[in-house]
Write a protein that holds these residues in place. Structure first.
Motif, PDB file in Angstrom:
ATOM      1  N   ALA A   1       0.831  -1.207   0.000  1.00 28.10           N
ATOM      2  CA  ALA A   1       0.000   0.000   0.000  1.00 28.10           C
ATOM      3  C   ALA A   1       0.867   1.260   0.000  1.00 28.10           C
ATOM      4  CB  ALA A   1      -0.936  -0.003   1.204  1.00 28.10           C
ATOM      5  N   ALA A   2       1.926   1.264   0.799  1.00 30.66           N
ATOM      6  CA  ALA A   2       2.821   2.425   0.853  1.00 30.66           C
ATOM      7  C   ALA A   2       3.491   2.644  -0.500  1.00 30.66           C
ATOM      8  CB  ALA A   2       3.870   2.233   1.947  1.00 30.66           C
ATOM      9  N   LEU A   3       3.921   1.575  -1.147  1.00 31.54           N
ATOM     10  CA  LEU A   3       4.537   1.677  -2.467  1.00 31.54           C
ATOM     11  C   LEU A   3       3.540   2.230  -3.491  1.00 31.54           C
ATOM     12  CD1 LEU A   3       7.034   1.124  -4.218  1.00 31.54           C
ATOM     13  CD2 LEU A   3       6.117  -1.164  -4.621  1.00 31.54           C
ATOM     14  N   GLY A   4       2.302   1.783  -3.424  1.00 34.77           N
ATOM     15  CA  GLY A   4       1.265   2.275  -4.336  1.00 34.77           C
ATOM     16  C   GLY A   4       1.021   3.766  -4.160  1.00 34.77           C
ATOM     17  N   VAL A   5       0.960   4.237  -2.929  1.00 33.38           N
ATOM     18  CA  VAL A   5       0.762   5.665  -2.657  1.00 33.38           C
ATOM     19  C   VAL A   5       1.951   6.466  -3.165  1.00 33.38           C
ATOM     20  CG1 VAL A   5       0.623   7.381  -0.798  1.00 33.38           C
ATOM     21  CG2 VAL A   5      -0.793   5.333  -0.707  1.00 33.38           C
ATOM     22  N   TRP A   6       3.163   5.987  -2.926  1.00 35.36           N
ATOM     23  CA  TRP A   6       4.371   6.678  -3.386  1.00 35.36           C
ATOM     24  C   TRP A   6       4.397   6.788  -4.907  1.00 35.36           C
ATOM     25  CZ3 TRP A   6       8.801   4.731  -6.002  1.00 35.36           C
ATOM     26  CH2 TRP A   6       9.863   5.625  -6.070  1.00 35.36           C
ATOM     27  N   LYS A   7       4.057   5.709  -5.616  1.00 33.50           N
ATOM     28  CA  LYS A   7       4.039   5.729  -7.082  1.00 33.50           C
ATOM     29  C   LYS A   7       2.962   6.692  -7.601  1.00 33.50           C
ATOM     30  CE  LYS A   7       4.828   1.963  -9.458  1.00 33.50           C
ATOM     31  NZ  LYS A   7       4.702   0.580  -9.971  1.00 33.50           N
ATOM     32  N   GLU A   8       1.822   6.725  -6.962  1.00 36.49           N
ATOM     33  CA  GLU A   8       0.741   7.625  -7.377  1.00 36.49           C
ATOM     34  C   GLU A   8       1.152   9.087  -7.217  1.00 36.49           C
ATOM     35  OE1 GLU A   8      -3.012   8.587  -8.874  1.00 36.49           O
ATOM     36  OE2 GLU A   8      -2.126   6.597  -8.690  1.00 36.49           O
ATOM     37  N   ILE A   9       1.790   9.410  -6.115  1.00 40.26           N
ATOM     38  CA  ILE A   9       2.255  10.782  -5.883  1.00 40.26           C
ATOM     39  C   ILE A   9       3.283  11.178  -6.929  1.00 40.26           C
ATOM     40  CG2 ILE A   9       3.606  12.229  -4.298  1.00 40.26           C
ATOM     41  CD1 ILE A   9       2.151  10.758  -1.989  1.00 40.26           C
TER      42      ILE A   9
ATOM     43  N   SER B   1       3.706   9.915  -9.974  1.00 46.29           N
ATOM     44  CA  SER B   1       3.102  10.027 -11.305  1.00 46.29           C
ATOM     45  C   SER B   1       2.304  11.319 -11.424  1.00 46.29           C
ATOM     46  CB  SER B   1       2.234   8.812 -11.625  1.00 46.29           C
ATOM     47  OG  SER B   1       1.106   8.755 -10.778  1.00 46.29           O
ATOM     48  N   ASN B   2       1.658  11.760 -10.365  1.00 51.70           N
ATOM     49  CA  ASN B   2       0.933  13.037 -10.404  1.00 51.70           C
ATOM     50  C   ASN B   2       1.894  14.207 -10.572  1.00 51.70           C
ATOM     51  OD1 ASN B   2      -1.598  11.909 -10.202  1.00 51.70           O
ATOM     52  ND2 ASN B   2      -1.708  12.125  -7.979  1.00 51.70           N
ATOM     53  N   LYS B   3       3.053  14.155  -9.916  1.00 56.25           N
ATOM     54  CA  LYS B   3       4.058  15.209 -10.078  1.00 56.25           C
ATOM     55  C   LYS B   3       4.584  15.234 -11.512  1.00 56.25           C
ATOM     56  CE  LYS B   3       5.683  15.376  -5.300  1.00 56.25           C
ATOM     57  NZ  LYS B   3       6.790  15.068  -4.388  1.00 56.25           N
ATOM     58  N   ALA B   4       4.823  14.078 -12.090  1.00 57.42           N
ATOM     59  CA  ALA B   4       5.307  14.004 -13.472  1.00 57.42           C
ATOM     60  C   ALA B   4       4.259  14.558 -14.435  1.00 57.42           C
ATOM     61  CB  ALA B   4       5.648  12.560 -13.830  1.00 57.42           C
TER      62      ALA B   4
ATOM     63  N   GLU C   1       1.960  16.811 -13.767  1.00 57.43           N
ATOM     64  CA  GLU C   1       1.934  18.262 -13.592  1.00 57.43           C
ATOM     65  C   GLU C   1       3.096  18.924 -14.335  1.00 57.43           C
ATOM     66  OE1 GLU C   1       1.828  18.973  -9.381  1.00 57.43           O
ATOM     67  OE2 GLU C   1      -0.156  18.075  -9.166  1.00 57.43           O
ATOM     68  N   ALA C   2       4.269  18.308 -14.303  1.00 54.24           N
ATOM     69  CA  ALA C   2       5.427  18.854 -15.017  1.00 54.24           C
ATOM     70  C   ALA C   2       5.199  18.835 -16.521  1.00 54.24           C
ATOM     71  CB  ALA C   2       6.686  18.067 -14.660  1.00 54.24           C
ATOM     72  N   ILE C   3       4.599  17.777 -17.030  1.00 54.50           N
ATOM     73  CA  ILE C   3       4.302  17.690 -18.464  1.00 54.50           C
ATOM     74  C   ILE C   3       3.275  18.745 -18.866  1.00 54.50           C
ATOM     75  CG2 ILE C   3       3.168  16.244 -20.208  1.00 54.50           C
ATOM     76  CD1 ILE C   3       4.651  13.862 -18.946  1.00 54.50           C
ATOM     77  N   ILE C   4       2.283  18.967 -18.040  1.00 53.89           N
ATOM     78  CA  ILE C   4       1.262  19.978 -18.336  1.00 53.89           C
ATOM     79  C   ILE C   4       1.897  21.360 -18.429  1.00 53.89           C
ATOM     80  CG2 ILE C   4      -0.748  21.179 -17.346  1.00 53.89           C
ATOM     81  CD1 ILE C   4      -1.699  18.378 -16.403  1.00 53.89           C
ATOM     82  N   LEU C   5       2.887  21.646 -17.585  1.00 49.31           N
ATOM     83  CA  LEU C   5       3.569  22.935 -17.642  1.00 49.31           C
ATOM     84  C   LEU C   5       4.335  23.125 -18.945  1.00 49.31           C
ATOM     85  CD1 LEU C   5       4.892  23.318 -13.994  1.00 49.31           C
ATOM     86  CD2 LEU C   5       2.995  24.540 -15.066  1.00 49.31           C
ATOM     87  N   LEU C   6       4.774  22.029 -19.573  1.00 53.54           N
ATOM     88  CA  LEU C   6       5.500  22.109 -20.836  1.00 53.54           C
ATOM     89  C   LEU C   6       4.590  22.428 -22.009  1.00 53.54           C
ATOM     90  CD1 LEU C   6       7.865  19.010 -20.583  1.00 53.54           C
ATOM     91  CD2 LEU C   6       8.507  21.412 -20.403  1.00 53.54           C
ATOM     92  N   GLN C   7       3.304  22.133 -21.873  1.00 57.74           N
ATOM     93  CA  GLN C   7       2.376  22.263 -22.987  1.00 57.74           C
ATOM     94  C   GLN C   7       2.023  23.719 -23.284  1.00 57.74           C
ATOM     95  OE1 GLN C   7       1.570  19.979 -24.938  1.00 57.74           O
ATOM     96  NE2 GLN C   7       1.692  18.064 -23.859  1.00 57.74           N
ATOM     97  N   ALA C   8       1.790  23.983 -24.561  1.00 57.24           N
ATOM     98  CA  ALA C   8       1.292  25.296 -24.984  1.00 57.24           C
ATOM     99  C   ALA C   8      -0.181  25.394 -24.598  1.00 57.24           C
ATOM    100  CB  ALA C   8       1.450  25.445 -26.491  1.00 57.24           C
ATOM    101  N   SER C   9      -0.638  26.594 -24.296  1.00 56.22           N
ATOM    102  CA  SER C   9      -2.048  26.754 -23.930  1.00 56.22           C
ATOM    103  C   SER C   9      -2.910  27.202 -25.105  1.00 56.22           C
ATOM    104  CB  SER C   9      -2.179  27.743 -22.770  1.00 56.22           C
ATOM    105  OG  SER C   9      -1.661  29.002 -23.154  1.00 56.22           O
ATOM    106  N   LYS C  10      -2.316  27.886 -26.074  1.00 51.11           N
ATOM    107  CA  LYS C  10      -3.060  28.401 -27.237  1.00 51.11           C
ATOM    108  C   LYS C  10      -2.380  27.973 -28.524  1.00 51.11           C
ATOM    109  CE  LYS C  10      -6.032  30.902 -24.887  1.00 51.11           C
ATOM    110  NZ  LYS C  10      -7.452  30.635 -24.904  1.00 51.11           N
TER     111      LYS C  10
END
Length: 147
Positions: A16-24, A26-29, A31-40
């Motif tokens: 369970a701890a490993l699953g929570v760590w992987k989820e956190i 992947s969410n950070k990754a 978010e980083a990819i979304i910041l790279l994307q163009a908005s318009k």
């Protein structure tokens, strides 16, 4: 007799701890990819140049890009004027590269750097202008292949 339940509980807790760590992570990754994307994106639709949200791009849209723009999708180039592209977000190349719509690659498994007639989502136009056809968006983009 108590040893087996304790070991089993320990394994379940560790899983369970490993699953929570992987989820956190992947969410950070994500978010980083979304910041790279163009908005318009500037596109030609119905013979008019309009600005739309990059999330509304579809394959087949004609996209117009200029120096300073983030590339909103994977685009096969139609025409360019002295274009330089910063591809470091995908390839870690430190210098901007020139692109040429006439330089096609005949290999199916060509690496990103070999595709001189393509510009990719999350990269930046440093100089020049380009017109191209959207060929990959979202999960179908080169950015999505990064593991």
């Amino acid at each position: 007799s108590y040893l087996e339940p304790i070991i089993l509980f320990g394994l379940i807790f560790a899983n369970a701890a490993l699953g929570v760590w992987k989820e956190i992570n992947s969410n950070k990754a994500l978010e980083a990819i979304i910041l790279l994307q163009a908005s318009k994106a500037r596109v030609l639709r119905e013979k008019k140049l309009i600005t739309i949200d990059a999330t509304d791009l579809v394959p087949g849209d004609i996209c117009i890009l200029r120096g300073g723009d983030k590339v909103p999708a994977d685009i096969r180039l139609i025409s360019v004027m002295s274009i330089k592209v910063n591809q470091s977000s995908l390839t870690s190349e430190s210098d901007p590269v020139s692109k040429n719509p006439a330089m096609t690659v005949q290999i199916d498994n060509a690496i990103t750097q070999d595709k001189k007639n393509m510009i990719f989502s999350s990269t930046e136009i440093w100089a020049g202008e380009a017109t191209g056809v959207v060929v990959g968006v979202g999960e179908l983009s080169q950015l999505a292949t990064i593991k």
